[in-house]
Design an enzyme around this catalytic site. Structure first.
Site, short mmCIF file in Angstrom:
data_model
loop_
_atom_site.label_atom_id
_atom_site.label_comp_id
_atom_site.label_asym_id
_atom_site.label_seq_id
_atom_site.Cartn_x
_atom_site.Cartn_y
_atom_site.Cartn_z
CB CYS A 82 4.78 -6.26 7.56
SG CYS A 82 5.83 -5.17 7.14
N1 GLN Z 1 8.42 -0.15 8.56
C1 GLN Z 1 8.64 -1.51 8.41
C2 GLN Z 1 9.44 -1.52 7.00
O1 GLN Z 1 9.04 -0.66 6.11
C3 GLN Z 1 7.58 -2.47 8.62
C4 GLN Z 1 6.56 -2.40 7.54
C5 GLN Z 1 5.26 -2.81 7.81
O2 GLN Z 1 4.68 -3.47 9.26
N2 GLN Z 1 4.46 -2.35 7.03
O3 GLN Z 1 10.04 -2.35 6.58
#
Ligand code: GLN
Length: 248
Positions: A2
């Site tokens: 993210c």
């Molecule tokens: N692991 C977290 C989620 O799936 C954050 C995802 C990310 O940073 N891509 O929400």
């Protein structure tokens, strides 16, 4: 992985902050530059929290940020001097739903996690077992990020933000090797964030502080945060502290 951003400064339009800069969070949702192998676009929802009259309000959606009409039609008309926003690329196996989308808010805090806890949920189980069962039942979504938020929220009840964030990142890094742990926390007047195996930048001047996964524009003020560092930022103040994995 993210992308997220935190802002503290003079009131600005919440909707405009999402689209601010040539490399805005909206642009980072479909054309991020520094995903470092963690996915390609951030289309699995977005969220934004803003503080007004001493409390956090929040809008989240499981839609991509670029396609939600609430941004130009509603959020553009909301102003705040404290904003936390995130666009999501769901980690494999985690649900794509509104409740899994950062920011998470509570007890005066807004929180986002950019990354992944390797081996979740087993690697977090020993830490989570120390939480009151009622807090575990309040987990917003069965994801690593929601679990990190519940752990941090509990720690913030007894520790300073610096101590709580530092302890969480270094402990999870030890329990779940290979994790990517860029955390972002705002109390409204100050931001704390970590760079742990992922991109992070800060831009601070006398009136405002911005922390973002990727610079929002090409201006000179953006400072890369070195890996394995904690950032504390507010207008006129930026402090970088190395993070070290403690002994088990
Ligand atoms: N692991 C977290 C989620 O799936 C954050 C995802 C990310 O940073 N891509 O929400």
């Amino acid at each position: 992985m993210c992308r997220h951003l935190g802002y503290v400064g003079p009131p600005v339009s919440v909707g405009e902050m999402l689209g601010a800069g040539t490399h805005s969070l909206v642009r980072q949702s479909w054309a991020p530059k520094e995903m470092r192998g963690g996915g390609t676009i951030n289309a699995d929802g977005f969220g934004v929290a803003w503080r007004s009259s001493g409390r956090w309000s929040r809008y989240r959606s499981a839609q991509p940020l670029w396609s939600d009409p609430a941004v130009p039609e509603v959020l553009a008309d909301v102003a705040s001097g404290s904003i936390v926003a995130a666009v999501r690329s769901a980690t494999e196996g985690m649900p794509v739903e509104r409740s899994a989308t950062a920011p998470f808010v509570g007890d005066g805090w807004a929180f986002s996690h950019n990354g992944v806890v390797r081996g979740w949920p087993d690697t977090l189980a020993p830490l989570a077992s120390e939480l009151p069962v009622a807090d575990l039942l309040r987990l917003e979504s069965p994801t690593d990020s929601a679990t990190l938020w519940q752990l941090l929220r509990h720690a913030l009840g007894v520790q300073t933000p610096e101590a709580a964030v530092t302890a969480l990142v270094t402990t999870v890094a030890r329990e779940a090797p290979g994790s990517r742990l860029n955390l972002l926390l705002s109390g409204g007047d100050e931001l704390w964030a970590t760079a742990w195996d992922h991109a992070l930048y800060a831009r601070v001047d006398d009136t405002s502080a911005l922390i973002a996964s990727e610079p929002l524009d090409d201006s000179d003020g953006w400072q890369p945060v070195p890996d394995r560092h904690l950032v504390g930022a507010r207008p006129g103040h930026l402090i970088l502290t190395p993070l070290e994995m403690g002994d088990p």
